[in-house]
Motif scaffolding. Structure first.
Motif, PDB file in Angstrom:
ATOM      1  N   LEU A  75       0.971  -1.121  -0.127  1.00 57.03           N
ATOM      2  CA  LEU A  75      -0.040   0.021   0.007  1.00 57.03           C
ATOM      3  C   LEU A  75       0.884   1.203   0.006  1.00 57.03           C
ATOM      4  CD1 LEU A  75      -2.761  -1.066   2.524  1.00 57.03           C
ATOM      5  CD2 LEU A  75      -2.794  -1.061   0.199  1.00 57.03           C
ATOM      6  N   ASP A  76       2.180   1.085   0.058  1.00 59.24           N
ATOM      7  CA  ASP A  76       2.982   2.339   0.146  1.00 59.24           C
ATOM      8  C   ASP A  76       2.996   2.860  -1.131  1.00 59.24           C
ATOM      9  OD1 ASP A  76       6.067   3.110  -0.478  1.00 59.24           O
ATOM     10  OD2 ASP A  76       5.663   3.451   1.556  1.00 59.24           O
ATOM     11  N   LEU A  77       3.047   4.285  -1.130  1.00 58.11           N
ATOM     12  CA  LEU A  77       2.705   4.805  -2.635  1.00 58.11           C
ATOM     13  C   LEU A  77       3.832   4.919  -3.369  1.00 58.11           C
ATOM     14  CD1 LEU A  77       1.394   8.276  -1.309  1.00 58.11           C
ATOM     15  CD2 LEU A  77      -0.013   6.446  -2.384  1.00 58.11           C
ATOM     16  N   LYS A  78       5.390   4.728  -2.839  1.00 56.55           N
ATOM     17  CA  LYS A  78       6.307   4.472  -3.903  1.00 56.55           C
ATOM     18  C   LYS A  78       6.148   3.110  -4.363  1.00 56.55           C
ATOM     19  CE  LYS A  78      11.545   4.796  -3.626  1.00 56.55           C
ATOM     20  NZ  LYS A  78      12.521   4.751  -2.720  1.00 56.55           N
ATOM     21  N   TYR A  79       5.762   2.199  -3.497  1.00 55.94           N
ATOM     22  CA  TYR A  79       5.584   0.569  -4.301  1.00 55.94           C
ATOM     23  C   TYR A  79       4.500   0.736  -5.170  1.00 55.94           C
ATOM     24  CZ  TYR A  79       4.506  -4.311  -4.207  1.00 55.94           C
ATOM     25  OH  TYR A  79       4.116  -5.790  -4.626  1.00 55.94           O
ATOM     26  N   LYS A  80       3.376   1.189  -5.028  1.00 60.07           N
ATOM     27  CA  LYS A  80       2.389   1.282  -5.752  1.00 60.07           C
ATOM     28  C   LYS A  80       2.618   2.107  -7.160  1.00 60.07           C
ATOM     29  CE  LYS A  80      -2.012   2.016  -4.166  1.00 60.07           C
ATOM     30  NZ  LYS A  80      -2.931   2.697  -3.550  1.00 60.07           N
ATOM     31  N   ASP A  81       3.269   2.930  -7.106  1.00 59.91           N
ATOM     32  CA  ASP A  81       3.624   3.862  -8.331  1.00 59.91           C
ATOM     33  C   ASP A  81       4.558   2.742  -9.265  1.00 59.91           C
ATOM     34  OD1 ASP A  81       3.577   6.212  -9.899  1.00 59.91           O
ATOM     35  OD2 ASP A  81       5.791   6.302  -9.376  1.00 59.91           O
TER      36      ASP A  81
END
Length: 334
Positions: A75-81
């Motif tokens: 759910l981390d934004l960096k991961y999702k991007d």
């Protein structure tokens, strides 16, 4: 389960075995080492773990790479991007391939096919590709990095322009029937940014007063947040041509349905780019472009520097031509 042992020219020993209907092999310098490797590999297969070796699939290595080197939290934004970039541009091209079989040409094709993205997104995509294979090298899964010499394709560099009279004519013609039509018209007639179009819901559209209220925008690939700045909060009058189209589009839509609706979901950045490519293809055909086996043939009638953002610039130009005061135009543009 079957086994087979043989000696190759380098006196290395290879054992093959079948697990769950699929054949695997291990190689060692001695019978003992080979048996040990086979036992470890079987155990890993039984535990459902990904086997990291030269035969690992790119999509399997990507999972390990993101989890180990980017974030443990999906759910981390960096991961999702990064995961979104991978799913939309990398996986369709090479996700099914064994990591050792990926060549430079495969990686360059990934970049070429994403050529309509802005420069910053293309740089992020290239960085992701590079890091993915650089860490594969450091983990001894491959001998060479196939991304070492890939180049950026032509991309948006910020020098956007307004559309020409001819482009406007065919834009309006194609927008009448194409599924991307409402996307393009919202930029042309209201000056919205692509991210604002994506997040626009019917609650923002007042069909009675003829105004659209902007209070949100897409963030990253598929999130929703606030507009780009405080000035992004604004109400924009809707010209009659667009208002009539919006009334037709509204139908039985609920207040929280997206105006640009992707089967009930908001369009991602990549999905909107595909909409744009489809629209440009149709414009090329409408302007007399030749088709051969359903493929457009060069030269293309539509100029290569026409991008979706040009329609927002055109709105600004139209305001200026209509004599709208600069301070009012600034508010309408957000």
């Amino acid at each position: 389960m079957s086994k087979k042992e043989k000696y190759n020219r380098d006196n290395m020993i290879r054992k093959t075995f079948v697990f769950d209907g699929k054949r695997y092999e291990v190689i060692g310098s001695s019978p003992e080492e080979t048996i040990e490797k086979m036992v470890l590999k079987k155990k890993a297969l039984e535990e459902g773990r990904i086997i990291l070796d030269r035969n690992t699939l790119v999509r399997d290595w990507k999972k390990e790479y993101l989890k180990t080197y980017v974030s443990n939290d999906e759910l981390d934004l960096k991961y999702k991007d990064k995961d979104s970039l991978y799913k939309n541009y990398i996986d369709p091209e090479i996700g099914h391939m064994r990591i050792r079989t990926v060549k430079q040409i495969h990686c360059q094709n990934i970049m070429n096919n994403a050529g309509g993205l802005g420069k910053s997104r293309l740089l992020k995509l290239r960085q992701l590709l590079s890091n993915l294979f650089r860490m594969a090298m450091e983990n001894h899964l491959i001998l060479e990095n196939p991304t070492s010499s890939i180049k950026l394709p032509p991309c948006r560099d910020g020098s956007n322009r307004s559309i020409t009279a001819k482009e406007r004519k065919f834009t309006l013609q194609v927008a009448e029937y194409h599924k991307s039509g409402i996307y393009i018209l919202l930029m042309l007639y209201l000056g919205l940014r692509p991210g604002e179009v994506a997040a626009l819901q019917w609650r923002n559209v007042d069909l009675n007063s003829g105004y659209v209220k902007i209070d949100s925008a897409r963030k990253g690939e598929s999130g929703i947040g606030t507009p780009k700045s405080d000035a992004g909060y604004r109400s924009i009058p809707v010209p009659d041509k667009l208002l009539n189209r919006l009334k037709k589009e509204s139908g039985d839509k609920g207040p929280f349905d997206f105006v640009l609706n992707n089967d009930g979901h908001m369009y991602t950045r990549a999905a909107m780019y595909r909409l744009w490519r489809s629209f440009i293809r149709e414009m090329n055909i409408a302007m007399g472009g030749r088709l051969y086996r359903n493929e457009l043939q060069k030269p293309y009638p539509v100029a290569s520097d026409l991008i979706a953002y040009c329609y927002r610039h055109t709105y600004c130009t139209d305001l200026q031509a209509a004599g709208v005061a600069i301070n009012v135009a600034r508010e309408l543009m957000g």
